[in-house]
Motif scaffolding. Structure first.
Motif, PDB file in Angstrom:
ATOM      1  N   HIS A 247     -70.762  57.035 -55.087  1.00 16.61           N
ATOM      2  CA  HIS A 247     -70.186  57.383 -56.385  1.00 16.61           C
ATOM      3  C   HIS A 247     -69.485  58.745 -56.374  1.00 16.61           C
ATOM      4  N   SER A 248     -69.834  59.628 -55.441  1.00 14.86           N
ATOM      5  CA  SER A 248     -69.164  60.925 -55.309  1.00 14.86           C
ATOM      6  C   SER A 248     -68.993  61.229 -53.832  1.00 14.86           C
ATOM      7  N   GLU A 249     -68.277  62.324 -53.568  1.00 16.46           N
ATOM      8  CA  GLU A 249     -68.031  62.706 -52.178  1.00 16.46           C
ATOM      9  C   GLU A 249     -69.254  63.355 -51.527  1.00 16.46           C
ATOM     10  N   ALA A 250     -70.364  63.501 -52.270  1.00 14.11           N
ATOM     11  CA  ALA A 250     -71.569  64.116 -51.705  1.00 14.11           C
ATOM     12  C   ALA A 250     -72.391  63.133 -50.889  1.00 14.11           C
ATOM     13  N   LEU A 251     -72.188  61.839 -51.037  1.00 16.78           N
ATOM     14  CA  LEU A 251     -72.959  60.830 -50.304  1.00 16.78           C
ATOM     15  C   LEU A 251     -72.000  59.922 -49.549  1.00 16.78           C
ATOM     16  N   GLY A 486     -59.024  63.216 -66.608  1.00 13.13           N
ATOM     17  CA  GLY A 486     -59.886  64.300 -66.150  1.00 13.13           C
ATOM     18  C   GLY A 486     -61.353  64.069 -66.412  1.00 13.13           C
ATOM     19  N   LEU A 487     -61.693  63.206 -67.377  1.00 17.93           N
ATOM     20  CA  LEU A 487     -63.096  62.919 -67.656  1.00 17.93           C
ATOM     21  C   LEU A 487     -63.653  61.837 -66.735  1.00 17.93           C
ATOM     22  N   GLU A 488     -62.796  61.087 -66.069  1.00 14.44           N
ATOM     23  CA  GLU A 488     -63.257  59.994 -65.215  1.00 14.44           C
ATOM     24  C   GLU A 488     -63.128  60.345 -63.736  1.00 14.44           C
ATOM     25  N   SER A 489     -61.927  60.679 -63.291  1.00 19.36           N
ATOM     26  CA  SER A 489     -61.695  61.019 -61.882  1.00 19.36           C
ATOM     27  C   SER A 489     -60.817  62.260 -61.836  1.00 19.36           C
ATOM     28  N   ASN A 490     -61.456  63.405 -61.734  1.00 23.25           N
ATOM     29  CA  ASN A 490     -60.737  64.676 -61.738  1.00 23.25           C
ATOM     30  C   ASN A 490     -60.700  65.233 -60.313  1.00 23.25           C
ATOM     31  N   PRO A 491     -59.532  65.274 -59.669  1.00 17.23           N
ATOM     32  CA  PRO A 491     -59.480  65.812 -58.293  1.00 17.23           C
ATOM     33  C   PRO A 491     -59.792  67.301 -58.215  1.00 17.23           C
ATOM     34  N   GLU A 500     -72.394  67.078 -63.968  1.00 15.32           N
ATOM     35  CA  GLU A 500     -72.418  66.552 -65.339  1.00 15.32           C
ATOM     36  C   GLU A 500     -71.833  65.144 -65.393  1.00 15.32           C
ATOM     37  N   TRP A 501     -70.748  64.915 -64.639  1.00 13.50           N
ATOM     38  CA  TRP A 501     -70.161  63.563 -64.615  1.00 13.50           C
ATOM     39  C   TRP A 501     -71.136  62.567 -64.005  1.00 13.50           C
ATOM     40  N   GLU A 502     -71.876  62.968 -62.997  1.00 13.08           N
ATOM     41  CA  GLU A 502     -72.820  62.066 -62.348  1.00 13.08           C
ATOM     42  C   GLU A 502     -73.930  61.655 -63.308  1.00 13.08           C
ATOM     43  N   VAL A 503     -74.425  62.602 -64.122  1.00  8.73           N
ATOM     44  CA  VAL A 503     -75.470  62.282 -65.100  1.00  8.73           C
ATOM     45  C   VAL A 503     -74.937  61.307 -66.150  1.00  8.73           C
ATOM     46  N   ALA A 505     -72.432  59.206 -65.801  1.00  9.57           N
ATOM     47  CA  ALA A 505     -72.177  57.906 -65.174  1.00  9.57           C
ATOM     48  C   ALA A 505     -73.475  57.127 -64.990  1.00  9.57           C
ATOM     49  N   LEU A 506     -74.570  57.805 -64.684  1.00  4.66           N
ATOM     50  CA  LEU A 506     -75.851  57.118 -64.558  1.00  4.66           C
ATOM     51  C   LEU A 506     -76.334  56.587 -65.899  1.00  4.66           C
ATOM     52  N   LEU A 507     -76.093  57.351 -66.974  1.00  3.74           N
ATOM     53  CA  LEU A 507     -76.497  56.888 -68.306  1.00  3.74           C
ATOM     54  C   LEU A 507     -75.664  55.692 -68.758  1.00  3.74           C
ATOM     55  N   GLU A 508     -74.403  55.616 -68.316  1.00  5.01           N
ATOM     56  CA  GLU A 508     -73.507  54.529 -68.711  1.00  5.01           C
ATOM     57  C   GLU A 508     -73.428  53.428 -67.651  1.00  5.01           C
ATOM     58  N   LYS A 509     -74.398  53.371 -66.775  1.00  4.38           N
ATOM     59  CA  LYS A 509     -74.384  52.395 -65.689  1.00  4.38           C
ATOM     60  C   LYS A 509     -74.433  50.971 -66.244  1.00  4.38           C
ATOM     61  N   VAL A 510     -73.593  50.099 -65.691  1.00  3.74           N
ATOM     62  CA  VAL A 510     -73.498  48.711 -66.137  1.00  3.74           C
ATOM     63  C   VAL A 510     -74.495  47.870 -65.339  1.00  3.74           C
ATOM     64  N   PRO A 511     -75.301  47.037 -65.996  1.00  2.00           N
ATOM     65  CA  PRO A 511     -76.249  46.194 -65.251  1.00  2.00           C
ATOM     66  C   PRO A 511     -75.529  45.201 -64.345  1.00  2.00           C
ATOM     67  N   ALA A 512     -76.187  44.871 -63.240  1.00  2.00           N
ATOM     68  CA  ALA A 512     -75.592  43.946 -62.268  1.00  2.00           C
ATOM     69  C   ALA A 512     -75.495  42.536 -62.819  1.00  2.00           C
TER      70      ALA A 512
END
Length: 615
Positions: A247-251, A486-491, A500-503, A505-512
């Motif tokens: 989900h991010s460049e950290a993983l 800028g709120l979704e994919s900000n380079p 903050e975006w990661e938190v 995105a986790l709260l708005e996660k769509v069920p499989a």
């Protein structure tokens, strides 16, 4: 000696007559009143006396005295009407606004942002439910108008390469494009010579700022390709088959020869998922936090990276899986098989959602555009086809290539890239969500070795090519979306903004379980299930609770609510219903008789004047 009275104590001091008759000064923004009569000094404005009892009596006798239930729709429409058609506004100087209210929005532009299909009629529902739906439609209209009005703020426009005097753009070399563009864009074209560890697979992050490389001989690296700053570089001492950002460049997920490994941006191994073994391809679903893996054993596995659990493990029953792509519109996974078919999969269903016969031979590559409208496939029969995914699954265009395309990729603006050996061809359409024209290539580029990976960089006119010699960054004008959210994919986001975006995105996660072919169907009413529930409820209760209740006349005052009057009113309503039914049945009988007469009349005979008397 006189003292000044303290505030709040005793009656207010009496004003002098001259002070009471003194004229109040007029401000420069107030309108000048009519001049007073000569010799008469204007006094203070008189207060209008109101009788409280008379006001209450008028309020009681008014027809709107009872509290009427007003729907939210009427309140919202009234509010929007006030916003759209305000009265003449005057500024401090007294000038009127020549263009009052918000700027008008063209209907075609607003329709582009509208997400409600008004062509479908809503089923019969309760008034409260219908009022809520109408309020939602009104809010959607207002939001689409605001989005269309704010489109003027998107200053960047996509540009394409155009040839002069009928010049073929496919003959334009990368060196010519680098000379024509500015220095910042020219720096985005480069070649990484990595002969020792190739061939390479590559992947861009969702923001388009970071690039991950995975060599077949164990070389794994991640870098900020814009500034050329290296984040990490390791050698896993094992064959690397695919690499994918999470989900991010950290993983970073790396499909190694035996198991699936997860690394961070410093090259430290965080997890080793042994249930995902012999993985050949990786795809990440960003809104569901699912990592889809295709293996040599023929299994499609979904791993939820937010909790670290296997959501589903589906057996495709088609042998080794090496061709996989995802549909960004509905998160459906497309798998290509050796029998020439493409199967569509969802983690909530054990069987494929659909199967499409695409080629006479095995599939080599599959790609789906960002809108989920078109799917491009290439097979061993050297055919390149584009299919329509809007329910028909029919081929729209096809082209025979001298050498089969081993890799395909769609850009954000609908450009299609195909890698054939060491040559990369790019076909362009008329714009976003348009069919790419396969007649004439838009650009052509030859790399140093056979192509093993293709991907367009998000928000950049760059095509990343991984081949046996290294990495090539190719400039493709008009490939990417010029304006980003800028709120979704900000380079250019910072570390704090990414957290903050990661938190969020986790709260708005769509069920499989919500992954399906048509995401719009989730907002529709399942009429079949609704009717079945109604029948079961009637059988359980023994009566229909939603049936139309018999007419009950309201009681009246002044002796008009006698028993005879109530019975008379009931009979009148029942008689009206009976007359309506009789009238409807008579009309149906007349229509049937007319149809029978028309069928009974012989065709081809001439009518006489006496036929008008025939009944």
């Amino acid at each position: 000696m006189e003292t000044v009275p303290r505030t709040g104590r005793g009656p207010p001091p009496k004003k002098n007559k001259l002070q009471a008759k003194r004229k109040k000064p007029r401000r420069y923004w107030e309108e000048e009143t009519a001049p007073a009569a000569a010799g008469a000094s204007p006094g203070p404005p008189r207060k209008r006396k109101t009788n409280l009892a008379l006001h209450r009596q008028r309020q009681k006798n008014s027809p709107n005295s009872k509290k009427s239930w007003l729907s939210k729709k009427s309140q919202f429409k009234k509010k929007s009407r006030e916003l759209k058609k305000p009265g003449p506004q005057r500024s401090l100087s007294g000038a009127q606004d020549p263009f009052p209210g918000p700027a008008p929005v063209p209907v075609e532009v607003a329709r582009k942002f509208c997400r409600i299909d008004k062509s479908k009629t809503l089923p019969h529902s309760l008034p409260k439910t219908r009022s809520k739906l109408e309020v939602a439609e009104a809010v959607e209209e207002e939001i689409s108008a605001i989005a269309a009005r704010s489109e003027l703020l998107l200053a960047e426009e996509p540009g394409f390469l155009e040839g002069e005097d009928g010049e073929d753009t496919a003959k334009v070399r990368q060196a010519d494009i680098v000379e024509a563009v500015d220095i910042a864009s020219a720096a985005k074209h480069f070649d990484l010579n990595l002969r020792q560890f190739g061939p390479y697979r590559l992947n861009y992050s969702r923001t388009g700022r970071h690039l991950a490389l995975g060599g077949r001989r164990g070389h794994v690296a991640a870098l900020d390709w814009v500034t050329k700053k290296l984040m990490c570089e390791i050698n896993v001492m094992e064959a690397v088959r695919d690499i994918q950002f999470l989900h991010s460049e950290a993983l970073l997920a790396v499909a190694e020869n035996r198991w699936l490994h997860i690394y961070d941006n410093q090259g430290i191994e965080l997890h080793c998922v042994r249930r995902c073994d012999r993985v050949t391809r990786l795809e990440f679903l960003p809104f569901h936090f699912l990592l889809a893996t295709a293996s040599e054993t023929g299994f499609l596995t979904y791993l939820d990276v937010s909790v670290g659990k296997i959501v589903a493990a589906l057996n495709a029953r088609a042998g080794r899986l090496r061709v996989m792509a995802q549909n960004p519109y509905n998160a459906v996974i497309h798998l290509g098989h050796s029998n020439g078919t493409v199967s569509l999969w969802s983690p909530s269903v054990q069987e494929p959602l659909a199967k499409i016969l695409c080629h006479r031979g095995g599939l080599q590559a599959v790609a789906v555009d960002s809108t989920g409208t078109y799917m491009a496939t290439s097979g061993l029969d050297h055919q390149l086809k584009v299919f329509d995914l809007r329910g028909t699954f029919q081929p729209l265009s096809a082209r025979t290539l001298p050498q089969g395309a081993g890799h395909l990729a769609f850009s954000q603006r609908g450009l299609l890239a195909a890698g054939m050996g060491d040559v990369v061809n790019v076909w362009a359409g008329q714009g976003k969500a348009s069919l790419p024209s396969l007649e004439q290539p838009y650009l052509t580029h030859r790399v140093a070795g056979p192509v093993h990976s293709l991907q367009f960089c998000p928000f950049e006119d760059v095509l990343g090519i991984g081949h046996s010699v290294g990495i090539t960054s190719m400039l493709v004008p008009g490939a990417a979306e010029p304006n980003f959210d800028g709120l979704e994919s900000n380079p250019y986001r910072s570390r704090k903004q990414r957290q903050e975006w990661e938190v969020k995105a986790l709260l708005e996660k769509v069920p499989a379980e919500l992954i399906c072919l048509n995401p719009r169907a989730l907002a529709e009413v399942d009429l079949i299930s609704l009717e079945q529930q109604k029948k079961e409820r009637i059988e359980r209760l023994g009566f229909d609770p939603e049936a139309k209740a018999p007419f009950q006349p309201k009681p009246k005052q002044k002796g008009r609510s006698s028993t005879a009057s109530l019975v008379r009113r009931k009979k009148k309503v029942q008689g009206q219903e009976h007359r309506d039914k009789v009238r409807q049945s008579l009309e149906e009988q007349q229509q049937q008789q007319q149809q029978q007469k028309q069928k009974a009349k012989p065709t081809g005979t001439q009518l006489s004047a006496l036929d008008r008397f025939v009944r």
